[in-house]
Design an enzyme around this catalytic site. Structure first.
Site, mmCIF file in Angstrom:
data_model
loop_
_atom_site.group_PDB
_atom_site.id
_atom_site.type_symbol
_atom_site.label_atom_id
_atom_site.label_comp_id
_atom_site.label_asym_id
_atom_site.label_seq_id
_atom_site.Cartn_x
_atom_site.Cartn_y
_atom_site.Cartn_z
ATOM 1 N N ASP A 1 9.060 -26.830 78.113
ATOM 2 C CA ASP A 1 7.988 -26.275 77.303
ATOM 3 C C ASP A 1 8.410 -25.111 76.427
ATOM 4 O O ASP A 1 7.595 -24.249 76.095
ATOM 5 C CB ASP A 1 6.851 -25.812 78.232
ATOM 6 C CG ASP A 1 7.302 -24.731 79.204
ATOM 7 O OD1 ASP A 1 6.545 -23.768 79.436
ATOM 8 O OD2 ASP A 1 8.424 -24.851 79.745
ATOM 9 N N ARG B 1 13.767 -31.354 67.463
ATOM 10 C CA ARG B 1 13.051 -31.004 68.686
ATOM 11 C C ARG B 1 12.580 -32.284 69.368
ATOM 12 O O ARG B 1 12.658 -32.453 70.580
ATOM 13 C CB ARG B 1 11.855 -30.094 68.377
ATOM 14 C CG ARG B 1 12.272 -28.751 67.789
ATOM 15 C CD ARG B 1 11.133 -27.749 67.816
ATOM 16 N NE ARG B 1 10.047 -28.043 66.906
ATOM 17 C CZ ARG B 1 9.997 -27.661 65.638
ATOM 18 N NH1 ARG B 1 11.007 -26.978 65.110
ATOM 19 N NH2 ARG B 1 8.942 -27.960 64.899
ATOM 20 N N LYS C 1 0.730 -24.405 82.746
ATOM 21 C CA LYS C 1 1.613 -23.339 83.171
ATOM 22 C C LYS C 1 1.350 -22.096 82.336
ATOM 23 O O LYS C 1 1.042 -22.178 81.137
ATOM 24 C CB LYS C 1 3.062 -23.838 83.049
ATOM 25 C CG LYS C 1 4.156 -22.787 83.103
ATOM 26 C CD LYS C 1 4.446 -22.271 81.727
ATOM 27 C CE LYS C 1 5.610 -21.296 81.681
ATOM 28 N NZ LYS C 1 6.848 -21.963 81.390
ATOM 29 N N GLU D 1 2.636 -18.495 87.678
ATOM 30 C CA GLU D 1 4.022 -18.027 87.544
ATOM 31 C C GLU D 1 4.101 -16.516 87.352
ATOM 32 O O GLU D 1 3.985 -16.008 86.227
ATOM 33 C CB GLU D 1 4.717 -18.737 86.368
ATOM 34 C CG GLU D 1 6.161 -18.270 86.167
ATOM 35 C CD GLU D 1 6.886 -19.016 85.033
ATOM 36 O OE1 GLU D 1 6.298 -19.951 84.451
ATOM 37 O OE2 GLU D 1 8.044 -18.653 84.732
ATOM 38 N N GLU E 1 6.684 -14.065 87.180
ATOM 39 C CA GLU E 1 8.132 -13.884 87.224
ATOM 40 C C GLU E 1 8.524 -12.419 87.290
ATOM 41 O O GLU E 1 8.178 -11.630 86.409
ATOM 42 C CB GLU E 1 8.812 -14.515 85.989
ATOM 43 C CG GLU E 1 10.316 -14.193 85.934
ATOM 44 C CD GLU E 1 11.114 -14.985 84.912
ATOM 45 O OE1 GLU E 1 10.510 -15.729 84.121
ATOM 46 O OE2 GLU E 1 12.363 -14.860 84.921
ATOM 47 N N LYS F 1 4.964 -20.759 90.965
ATOM 48 C CA LYS F 1 6.297 -20.788 90.352
ATOM 49 C C LYS F 1 6.843 -19.370 90.366
ATOM 50 O O LYS F 1 6.647 -18.613 89.408
ATOM 51 C CB LYS F 1 6.229 -21.342 88.913
ATOM 52 C CG LYS F 1 7.579 -21.341 88.192
ATOM 53 C CD LYS F 1 7.527 -22.219 86.919
ATOM 54 C CE LYS F 1 8.803 -22.032 86.084
ATOM 55 N NZ LYS F 1 8.968 -23.043 85.034
ATOM 56 N N SER G 1 11.229 -25.912 89.231
ATOM 57 C CA SER G 1 10.610 -26.076 87.914
ATOM 58 C C SER G 1 11.599 -25.404 86.978
ATOM 59 O O SER G 1 11.445 -24.236 86.599
ATOM 60 C CB SER G 1 9.240 -25.404 87.846
ATOM 61 O OG SER G 1 8.743 -25.479 86.512
ATOM 62 N N TYR H 1 10.721 -15.993 76.477
ATOM 63 C CA TYR H 1 10.557 -17.434 76.252
ATOM 64 C C TYR H 1 10.307 -17.665 74.783
ATOM 65 O O TYR H 1 9.404 -17.055 74.225
ATOM 66 C CB TYR H 1 9.357 -17.950 77.049
ATOM 67 C CG TYR H 1 9.759 -18.589 78.349
ATOM 68 C CD1 TYR H 1 10.559 -17.912 79.273
ATOM 69 C CD2 TYR H 1 9.368 -19.877 78.659
ATOM 70 C CE1 TYR H 1 10.922 -18.512 80.457
ATOM 71 C CE2 TYR H 1 9.742 -20.478 79.845
ATOM 72 C CZ TYR H 1 10.516 -19.792 80.736
ATOM 73 O OH TYR H 1 10.885 -20.381 81.903
#
Lengths: 357, 358
Positions: free
Chosen positions: A30, A52, A142, A183, A185, A225, A295, A357
């Site tokens: 993603d 892509r 997500k 998630e 992180e 996650k 993941s 990201y």
């Protein structure tokens, strides 16, 4: 119940459980347009839609690789893309019993007054967007929250903001039929030791599950996650068994048994590191009421990307590299990984400081 | 770790795990002087130290009963008492592998501005008291927090105050070598249904575990003593299987796997009800990373008390009654109870007393 049991409850529970099937895991494909651009430029490929599309087609049509996956997380653009033969990617995945997922957050923004701590945006029209994604075939979502370790970080403000954000996102997803992957992180950046990472991870996860409870999120229809518990990037590495011990202890102390599966992010770990750590966790002789799987984004795609180099003639070899990582991680979820599926590329660290990201 | 690792860490984890041994459970014999007085008066026995001592000796020397127990919670007075032949109760228990525990709270006090909600006192000098109790042989402690269900209850204030109190108590215990039993009892009083009880229980337990995390308590060295999830006392009863489903689900949603064992309180349930419910939970085929056992007071002692009636000649009868309940509950922790226990007088009797105060 204190949990919201809406019309999608049974479906959410079923899908979350399926994604957590032992022997399977998630491919995180993603990457936003900007981020995938960095990947493509690292192999000197132009960041245009057809490239892509070509990359994702390479991944999703890798012979036999999909049998090791229970889900793939997509970026919005990809959700609506097709193969060069005109078949929607969503169908390609569904035909192989891989559940399509969708990234729904809109990146992080700094929290004023903090030392570079962030909160995640994406609430505007989130419900409506989720409905659209459900119609397009997505069944899970997500949302990435980010915390950092520093002398005064993570701050209580950052922990609360991110935990509340994750909880709000999660309930909106559930109202619209999408299993939310939660998630939080905790970045690996820093000179701290593994104990510090463990302490922060436990504090963050405790706050996240408190928030999920407050927002009436149905835990049986969610996935977690998290980061693995490791020393900071500027600290000496430790054996997979140690990573496994600290990680599983942290999870046993904070993640309620109602959660069906935990799918780790790979952070900046190399492909091989991530697999070895996951394998060590599943070998650990201790009671784990949730499955432990993957993941992975970079840690599944790195050598595939390099092998492809953007060239059509390399697709077959690249797909083999991808299959190899999928199989290795599948074995790791069963604690049966024997090592040695690492090419030189698989051992390359994928750590990028302050990774966005 | 986010938890504070006391020098007793290994011992705490070992003792907590031992208390959760499948097939064993806890006898809650920690009734305060006032409360035991009510029990004694119900069988026309005078509330004097000798009678309190005699009752506890009856319990702790019941032949065959202690093998089904991993711990006994004592009131402070009892911790220092002896058998008629001069053997300290603590030694009697230890000799048969039963850990002595100690009630350390000092009862509840109303929370100002609420509708009869309470918090629990006992933090002052708690560390010193715990050290003393450890020296006397105690290895675990118990602190009872109480919440009620009502139109606006439990309030956020009551939940926070009680969760915080439990967490502070737990952290102090661990520093002194005592495994803290965390007891957030939600009273059964009221006309609410089982769903409401489940909702409140999940909310309360989530707050407790957040607090325990905030206070750096090592979960591996704790036990949980919750209420079972049941309909309110003014609501129709439901089958044990239903209670089991709602209870275990609430626990799955809130209690981390690091907690080795959950030892239920019996509330106002009859001896037989409590056993049947515990049994149903252990039969349930679902994820249970903690063992599910008992920490019963009334639900272990009711028929024993009635059989004894304060008379020495009833000693054997009374001890037999205790053995029956201990064995039944032991089987219930294994899901093998067949409901064929020789029911003593009063075993099916509800033990619910409205707004029960210890």
């Amino acid at each position: 119940m204190s949990a919201f049991v809406g019309k999608y409850a049974e479906e959410l529970i079923k899908n979350a459980k399926y994604i957590a099937t032992p022997g399977k895991g998630i491919l995180a494909a993603d990457e936003s347009t900007g981020t995938i651009g960095k990947r493509l430029s690292s192999i000197s490929v132009e960041n245009i839609e057809s490239n892509r599309q070509a990359l994702r087609q390479l991944l999703f049509t890798s012979p036999n690789a999909l049998s090791y996956l229970s889900g793939v997380i997509l970026f919005e653009e990809t959700l609506y893309q097709k193969t060069s033969d005109g078949k929607p990617f969503v169908e390609v995945l569904e035909e192989s019993n891989v559940i399509p997922g969708i990234k729904v957050d809109k990146g992080t923004v700094e929290i004023a007054g903090t030392n570079g701590e962030t909160t995640t945006q994406g609430f505007d029209s989130l419900g409506a967007r989720c409905q659209q994604y459900y119609k397009a075939g997505a069944r899970f979502a997500k949302w990435r929250s980010v915390l950092k370790i520093g002398p005064n970080e993570p701050s209580e403000l950052s922990i609360q903001q991110n935990a509340q954000g994750l909880a709000r996102y999660a309930i909106i997803c559930q109202e619209n039929g999408l299993v939310p992957i939660v998630e939080p992180e905790v970045l690996t950046d820093g000179p701290h030791d593994i104990q510090k990472c463990a302490a922060v991870t436990e504090t963050v996860l405790a706050a996240v599950y408190k928030a999920l409870n407050e927002h009436h999120v149905l835990l049986e229809g969610t996935l977690l996650k998290p980061n693995m518990v490791t020393p900071g990037s500027d600290s000496p590495k430790v054996a997979p068994e140690l990573v496994a011990q600290y990680t599983v202890t942290a999870l046993r102390r904070t993640v309620p048994p109602a959660v069906p599966g935990i799918v780790f992010l790979s952070g900046g770990q190399s492909e091989e590191e991530a697999t070895l750590n996951l394998d060590a966790m599943n070998k650990l002789e201790v009671l784990k009421p949730w499955t432990l799987s993957f993941s992975f984004g970079r840690a599944l795609q790195q050598s595939t990307l390099k092998t492809w180099g953007g060239k059509k003639e390399n697709v077959g070899k690249a797909q083999e590299a991808f299959l190899s990582r999928c199989k290795a991680n599948s074995e790791a979820t069963l604690g049966k990984y024997g090592g040695g599926s690492a090419g030189g590329l698989a051992s390359e660290s994928l750590f990028v400081k302050g990774y966005k990201y | 770790m986010s938890c504070f690792l006391s020098k007793y860490a290994d011992e705490l984890a070992k003792n907590a795990a031992y208390i959760g041994t499948p097939g064993k459970g806890i006898l809650a014999a920690d009734e305060s002087t006032g409360t035991i007085g009510k029990r004694l008066s119900s069988i026309n026995v005078e509330n004097v130290e000798e009678n309190r001592r005699a009752l506890r000796e009856l319990l702790f020397t019941a032949p065959g009963a202690l093998q089904y127990l991993s711990g006994v919670i004592l009131f402070e007075e009892t911790l220092y008492q002896k058998t008629a032949s001069g053997k300290p109760f603590v030694d009697v228990l230890k000799e048969v592998g039963v850990l002595p525990g100690i009630k350390v709270d000092k009862g509840t006090v109303e929370l100002n501005g609420t509708k009869g909600e309470t918090f629990t006192q006992g933090l002052d000098g708690l560390a010193q008291r715990c050290q003393k109790y450890y020296e006397a042989g105690a290895r675990f402690a118990k602190w009872r927090a109480v919440l009620k269900i009502g139109p606006n209850e439990p309030s956020e204030l009551a939940i926070q105050e009680n969760a915080n109190g439990l967490a502070m108590y737990a952290a102090i215990c661990q520093q002194c070598g005592l495994v803290p039993i965390v007891e957030p009892e939600i009273l059964v009083d009221g006309p609410h249904d089982i769903k409401k009880c489940a909702e409140v229980t999940e909310r309360v337990l989530a707050a407790c575990y957040k607090s325990l995390n905030d206070h750096h308590v090592m979960l591996e060295g704790t036990l949980l003593k919750p209420n079972m999830v049941t309909p309110g006392s003014d609501s129709p009863k439901v089958a044990p299987e239903v209670i089991a489903e709602y209870t275990v689900r609430a626990l799955q949603r809130t209690v981390p796997a690091a907690v080795p064992a959950i030892v239920f309180l019996s509330g106002g349930q009859s001896e037989e009800e409590a056993t049947l419910n515990l049994n149903a939970m252990n039969k349930l085929q679902t994820k249970k990373p903690w063992s599910l056992s008992f920490s019963f007071g009334r639900a272990l002692q009711q028929s024993t008390l009635k059989a004894w009636a304060g008379k020495e000649e009833n000693l054997k009868k009374a001890q037999d009654a205790l053995l029956v309940r201990c064995k039944s509950n032991s089987e219930a922790t294994l899901g093998t109870y067949k409901g064929d226990a020789k029911l003593g007088e009063g075993a099916a009797e509800s033990l619910h007393v409205k707004d029960y105060k210890y």
